[in-house]
Scaffold this active site. Structure first.
Site, PDB file in Angstrom:
ATOM      1  CG  ASP A 101      39.833  45.738  37.235  1.00  0.00           C
ATOM      2  OD1 ASP A 101      40.136  45.507  35.964  1.00  0.00           O
ATOM      3  OD2 ASP A 101      39.859  45.309  38.098  1.00  0.00           O
ATOM      4  CD  GLN A 155      45.191  47.806  41.980  1.00  0.00           C
ATOM      5  OE1 GLN A 155      44.593  48.408  41.495  1.00  0.00           O
ATOM      6  NE2 GLN A 155      45.919  46.494  41.623  1.00  0.00           N
ATOM      7  CE  LYS A 177      45.207  49.859  37.828  1.00  0.00           C
ATOM      8  NZ  LYS A 177      44.628  48.738  38.731  1.00  0.00           N
TER       9      LYS A 177
END
Ligand code: NDP
Length: 289
Positions: free
Chosen positions: A119, A96, A52
């Protein structure tokens, strides 16, 4: 059979985002800034976060990566998120998952400011998605929708079987496919580990989205001729021929299922690439003028 090539499609979309960022720079506008937080040393999570950050670099985004020790307390993590919430230069915050067991994922997700929830896991984002309002859509299902759209796949009226009901993949996927959009407008069956007749349901499916976390679980005898197969799974299996000692396979037995499918995503090189793409799109969206 046509391969749904996540590498090719994501490259095209990332180039478009790159151009948008370059135009923003030319017009003296703010560059998107993604803050990623990694707690612990899970090898797969490390790989995902690194990729990412690398993609941010490629696009011309700013990125900040915080690597926190496995014994970081929940309070410490929440405090860092609050710092990022208050930092006007940071547009998107990504924590994460999965997190170590002593940290509540729900608390972490709820602490991220909804306007920085790239997200798309915050209850605000999920609620708006259910209502069809403009919001951040979770990256993996959104990436799949982008892929289906890119290939011009007509999903209207089709029966879509989603296997797996997680908050981050299966459940949002089932909602997106059932909405009055194209891609979308499917009749959706959402299945899970307690589903009794999975094979029969799959055999009726025009589209199967497998998000289970079990290597090669969907086999050719479960698939109708001409079905569209989307494989979300990323599973490490031992492979002595590889330097790393493992290789990645999906939730679908690709080699046999591809003989029956009309379209199929490979693993790697399918949904995973699209997920990063969708995350970057959300980060660009989060970057206000
Ligand atoms: P979860 O473990 O959170 O959810 C798995 C789901 O599969 C659950 O709903 C579970 O049912 C269901 N399930 C498990 N066994 C069966 C079975 N035998 N039959 C039917 N359903 C079953 O996983 P995630 O959704 O987070 O991830 C799924 C896979 O996708 C993993 O391999 C993960 O690595 C991968 N992934 C890939 C991404 C990408 O970018 N390509 C992004 C995110 C995940 P129940 O609810 O009853 O337990």
């Amino acid at each position: 059979m046509q391969l749904l090539d996540g590498v090719k499609v994501s490259e095209e979309i990332l180039k478009e985002i790159q151009s948008e960022v370059a135009a923003r720079v030319q017009n003296n506008k703010k560059v998107p800034h993604l803050a990623a937080i990694l707690v612990g040393e899970d090898p797969a999570s490390q790989t995902y976060v690194a990729s990412k950050v690398k993609t941010c670099d490629f696009l011309g985004f700013k990125s900040t990566l915080s690597r926190l020790a496995p014994d970081t307390t929940e309070a410490e993590l929440l405090a860092l998120i609050e710092t990022y919430n208050a930092d006007s230069d940071i547009d998107g915050i990504l924590v994460q998952l999965p997190l170590p067991k002593h940290i509540s994922e729900d608390k972490v997700i709820n602490t991220i400011h909804p306007e920085k929830d790239v997200d798309g896991f915050h209850p605000n984002s999920i609620g708006k998605m259910v209502l069809g309002q403009d919001t951040f859509i979770p990256a993996t299902p959104n990436g799949i929708m982008m892929m289906l759209q890119h290939y011009g796949i007509d999903t209207v009226g089709k029966h879509c079987v989603v296997i797996g009901r997680s908050n981050i993949v299966g459940t949002p996927m089932s909602l997106l496919m059932s909405r009055n959009t194209n891609p979308g407008n499917c009749t959706v069956t959402l299945t899970h580990s307690k589903t009794k007749n999975l094979k029969e349901l799959c055999l009726e499916a025009d589209i199967i989205v497998a998000a289970i976390g079990r290597p090669k679980y969907v086999t050719a005898d479960m698939v109708k001729e001409g079905a569209i197969i989307v494989d979300v799974g990323i599973n490490r299996i031992e492979d002595a021929t590889k330097k790393s000692g493992f290789r990645l396979v999906g939730d679908v037995d690709f080699d046999t299922v591809k003989e029956k499918a009309s379209y199929i995503t490979p693993v790697p090189g399918g949904v995973g690439k699209m997920t990063i793409c969708a995350l970057m799109q959300n980060t660009l969206k989060a970057c206000k003028d």
